[in-house]
Scaffold this active site. Sequence first.
Site, mmCIF file in Angstrom:
data_model
loop_
_atom_site.group_PDB
_atom_site.id
_atom_site.type_symbol
_atom_site.label_atom_id
_atom_site.label_comp_id
_atom_site.label_asym_id
_atom_site.label_seq_id
_atom_site.Cartn_x
_atom_site.Cartn_y
_atom_site.Cartn_z
ATOM 1 N N GLN A 276 -5.509 7.414 10.755
ATOM 2 C CA GLN A 276 -5.978 8.585 10.001
ATOM 3 C C GLN A 276 -7.495 8.765 10.063
ATOM 4 O OE1 GLN A 276 -5.263 8.160 5.810
ATOM 5 N NE2 GLN A 276 -5.470 10.334 5.342
ATOM 6 N N ASP B 30 -6.917 -6.786 4.472
ATOM 7 C CA ASP B 30 -5.487 -6.930 4.753
ATOM 8 C C ASP B 30 -5.080 -6.126 5.989
ATOM 9 O OD1 ASP B 30 -2.816 -7.845 3.881
ATOM 10 O OD2 ASP B 30 -2.421 -5.699 3.712
ATOM 11 N N TYR C 213 0.499 -2.146 11.831
ATOM 12 C CA TYR C 213 -0.402 -1.063 11.430
ATOM 13 C C TYR C 213 -1.028 -0.414 12.668
ATOM 14 C CZ TYR C 213 -0.031 -2.868 6.634
ATOM 15 O OH TYR C 213 0.444 -3.294 5.419
ATOM 16 N N TRP D 33 0.360 -4.069 -3.238
ATOM 17 C CA TRP D 33 0.117 -2.884 -2.391
ATOM 18 C C TRP D 33 0.480 -1.566 -3.081
ATOM 19 C CZ3 TRP D 33 4.298 0.123 -0.622
ATOM 20 C CH2 TRP D 33 5.563 -0.489 -0.478
ATOM 21 N N SER D 34 -0.119 -0.501 -2.519
ATOM 22 C CA SER D 34 0.035 0.863 -3.057
ATOM 23 C C SER D 34 -0.196 0.929 -4.570
ATOM 24 C CB SER D 34 1.394 1.464 -2.685
ATOM 25 O OG SER D 34 1.382 1.871 -1.336
ATOM 26 N N PRO D 35 -1.350 0.411 -5.024
ATOM 27 C CA PRO D 35 -1.620 0.442 -6.469
ATOM 28 C C PRO D 35 -1.756 1.867 -7.015
ATOM 29 C CG PRO D 35 -3.607 -0.180 -5.253
ATOM 30 C CD PRO D 35 -2.463 -0.203 -4.263
ATOM 31 N N LYS E 168 -4.851 13.307 -7.672
ATOM 32 C CA LYS E 168 -5.268 14.361 -6.738
ATOM 33 C C LYS E 168 -4.193 15.420 -6.497
ATOM 34 C CE LYS E 168 -5.845 12.926 -2.463
ATOM 35 N NZ LYS E 168 -6.380 11.932 -1.501
ATOM 36 N N GLU F 68 -15.526 5.183 -5.707
ATOM 37 C CA GLU F 68 -14.956 5.405 -7.044
ATOM 38 C C GLU F 68 -14.060 4.231 -7.453
ATOM 39 O OE1 GLU F 68 -12.549 8.977 -7.582
ATOM 40 O OE2 GLU F 68 -12.746 8.660 -9.743
HETATM 41 P P1 NDP Z 1 -2.878 3.262 -2.542
HETATM 42 O O1 NDP Z 1 -1.587 3.464 -3.229
HETATM 43 O O2 NDP Z 1 -4.052 2.940 -3.398
HETATM 44 O O3 NDP Z 1 -3.172 4.589 -1.680
HETATM 45 C C1 NDP Z 1 -4.386 4.736 -1.022
HETATM 46 C C2 NDP Z 1 -4.561 6.188 -0.612
HETATM 47 O O4 NDP Z 1 -4.687 7.010 -1.772
HETATM 48 C C3 NDP Z 1 -5.862 6.397 0.165
HETATM 49 O O5 NDP Z 1 -5.721 6.072 1.528
HETATM 50 C C4 NDP Z 1 -6.122 7.860 -0.105
HETATM 51 O O6 NDP Z 1 -5.233 8.620 0.703
HETATM 52 C C5 NDP Z 1 -5.728 7.971 -1.570
HETATM 53 N N1 NDP Z 1 -6.830 7.614 -2.484
HETATM 54 C C6 NDP Z 1 -7.330 6.353 -2.724
HETATM 55 N N2 NDP Z 1 -8.321 6.402 -3.628
HETATM 56 C C7 NDP Z 1 -8.464 7.696 -3.971
HETATM 57 C C8 NDP Z 1 -9.332 8.348 -4.854
HETATM 58 N N3 NDP Z 1 -10.258 7.691 -5.562
HETATM 59 N N4 NDP Z 1 -9.220 9.715 -4.982
HETATM 60 C C9 NDP Z 1 -8.304 10.388 -4.271
HETATM 61 N N5 NDP Z 1 -7.442 9.806 -3.403
HETATM 62 C C10 NDP Z 1 -7.528 8.472 -3.243
HETATM 63 O O7 NDP Z 1 -2.802 2.083 -1.501
HETATM 64 P P2 NDP Z 1 -2.089 1.992 -0.047
HETATM 65 O O8 NDP Z 1 -0.737 2.598 -0.071
HETATM 66 O O9 NDP Z 1 -3.061 2.458 0.960
HETATM 67 O O10 NDP Z 1 -1.923 0.428 0.059
HETATM 68 C C11 NDP Z 1 -3.080 -0.420 0.067
HETATM 69 C C12 NDP Z 1 -2.903 -1.498 1.100
HETATM 70 O O11 NDP Z 1 -1.763 -2.292 0.780
HETATM 71 C C13 NDP Z 1 -2.645 -1.025 2.534
HETATM 72 O O12 NDP Z 1 -3.812 -0.651 3.210
HETATM 73 C C14 NDP Z 1 -2.027 -2.253 3.143
HETATM 74 O O13 NDP Z 1 -3.023 -3.197 3.463
HETATM 75 C C15 NDP Z 1 -1.186 -2.766 1.989
HETATM 76 N N6 NDP Z 1 0.222 -2.300 2.098
HETATM 77 C C16 NDP Z 1 1.166 -3.241 2.329
HETATM 78 C C17 NDP Z 1 2.497 -2.918 2.444
HETATM 79 C C18 NDP Z 1 3.491 -3.996 2.691
HETATM 80 O O14 NDP Z 1 4.665 -3.694 2.965
HETATM 81 N N7 NDP Z 1 3.117 -5.248 2.611
HETATM 82 C C19 NDP Z 1 2.947 -1.504 2.351
HETATM 83 C C20 NDP Z 1 1.875 -0.585 2.054
HETATM 84 C C21 NDP Z 1 0.572 -0.983 1.933
HETATM 85 P P3 NDP Z 1 -5.541 10.085 1.264
HETATM 86 O O15 NDP Z 1 -7.013 10.309 1.277
HETATM 87 O O16 NDP Z 1 -4.908 10.119 2.604
HETATM 88 O O17 NDP Z 1 -4.845 10.993 0.308
#
Ligand code: NDP
Length: 329
Positions: free
Chosen positions: A29, A51, A56, A211-213, A222, A297
């Site tokens: 992305q 991580d 990926y 993950w995905s907090p 948003k 942020e």
């Molecule tokens: P989040 O649920 O925190 O989502 C992150 C996404 O949310 C960003 O890429 C962005 O996406 C959006 N975002 C983040 N902060 C903000 C903000 N302040 N304001 C507006 N939009 C925001 O976490 P991820 O799903 O990315 O997961 C985090 C990590 O966990 C991954 O990178 C990976 O390392 C791990 N993971 C592991 C998995 C597993 O199966 N073990 C599965 C999934 C993740 P955008 O700008 O595109 O909208």
Amino acid sequence: MDMQYRRLGNSGLQVSTLSLGSWVTFGNQIGDNVAEDLMKMAYDNGINFFDNAEIYAQGKSEIVMGNILKKMGWDRTSYVVSSKVFFGDGRKKPNQTGLSRKHIWEACHDALRRLQVDYLDLFFCHRPDRNTPIEETVRAMNTLIEQGKVLYWGTSEWNAQQITEAHLYARQNYLIGPLMEQPQYNMFHRERFEVDYAPLYKNFGLGTTIWSPLASGLLSGKYNNGMPEDTRLNLKGMDWIKDIWITDEYLTKVKNLAALAADLGTTMPCLALAWCAKNPNVSTVILGASKVSQLEENLKALDVLPFLTPDVMENIETILGNKPKQPTF
Ligand code: NDP
């Protein structure tokens, strides 16, 4: 607030309470220059865990991260880097995915090469593999640890029984069991983390890298007023995330949570991240970010922890209405 560090489960390894992940973003992305800015900002703010996984961007995410680690020249002792094995790096022939000894061995060496490091601090089994005996996987991971190629191994999205089986087999055979699990955990996804794993924290000192907090961004708020263009939800192949998270019920709850965040003088992403970090069984909250402004942020989330009093937590529970029931016996 300065970065805080927590022990990863009952190990001696310390991980920053917030960490940075590369899923969807690195090698896909975002441009490599943005990835570099993100890692630099993370590192400069005390984040010490990055991580990654073989799947990926089909290996590209590890290549991008490896190039940045090399370019930055950070002291290898100052950061922790992970990979995960199971889904493969895009190749799909037999033995190019899964948790057999062969694929674990090959995936580890591929990750070392792509990340340009001599050892992986953390190596996760990205999912359980029903076609490989747990014994084979435990032994393969133990061998990599004995060879010095991996320091700690763990699981991701294994159920409590599978993690327990791995531990018991390791114990009986004087092998090193899984230290950490990487589960999804956020305000809307709680049951397994809070209920199923509860005995594992106690019995095995399980650490967690969650993950995905933000539930893929839903909990940033948003999407409260429509769908912005430049988000992961609009990327090709990401419709499934939209289907899971963009529902009227979730959006109503996020709007109510955002009002609560504003009352506390904070933002929705910081509230949602702090809520995760408040749980003592969370070792580290893996952040995702597609923009430097997002990471900037999100790094403020720990400032919110002192505001999460029992009363505030109760108000959050009322809005969420999804507190998992703990077993009574
Ligand atoms: P989040 O649920 O925190 O989502 C992150 C996404 O949310 C960003 O890429 C962005 O996406 C959006 N975002 C983040 N902060 C903000 C903000 N302040 N304001 C507006 N939009 C925001 O976490 P991820 O799903 O990315 O997961 C985090 C990590 O966990 C991954 O990178 C990976 O390392 C791990 N993971 C592991 C998995 C597993 O199966 N073990 C599965 C999934 C993740 P955008 O700008 O595109 O909208």
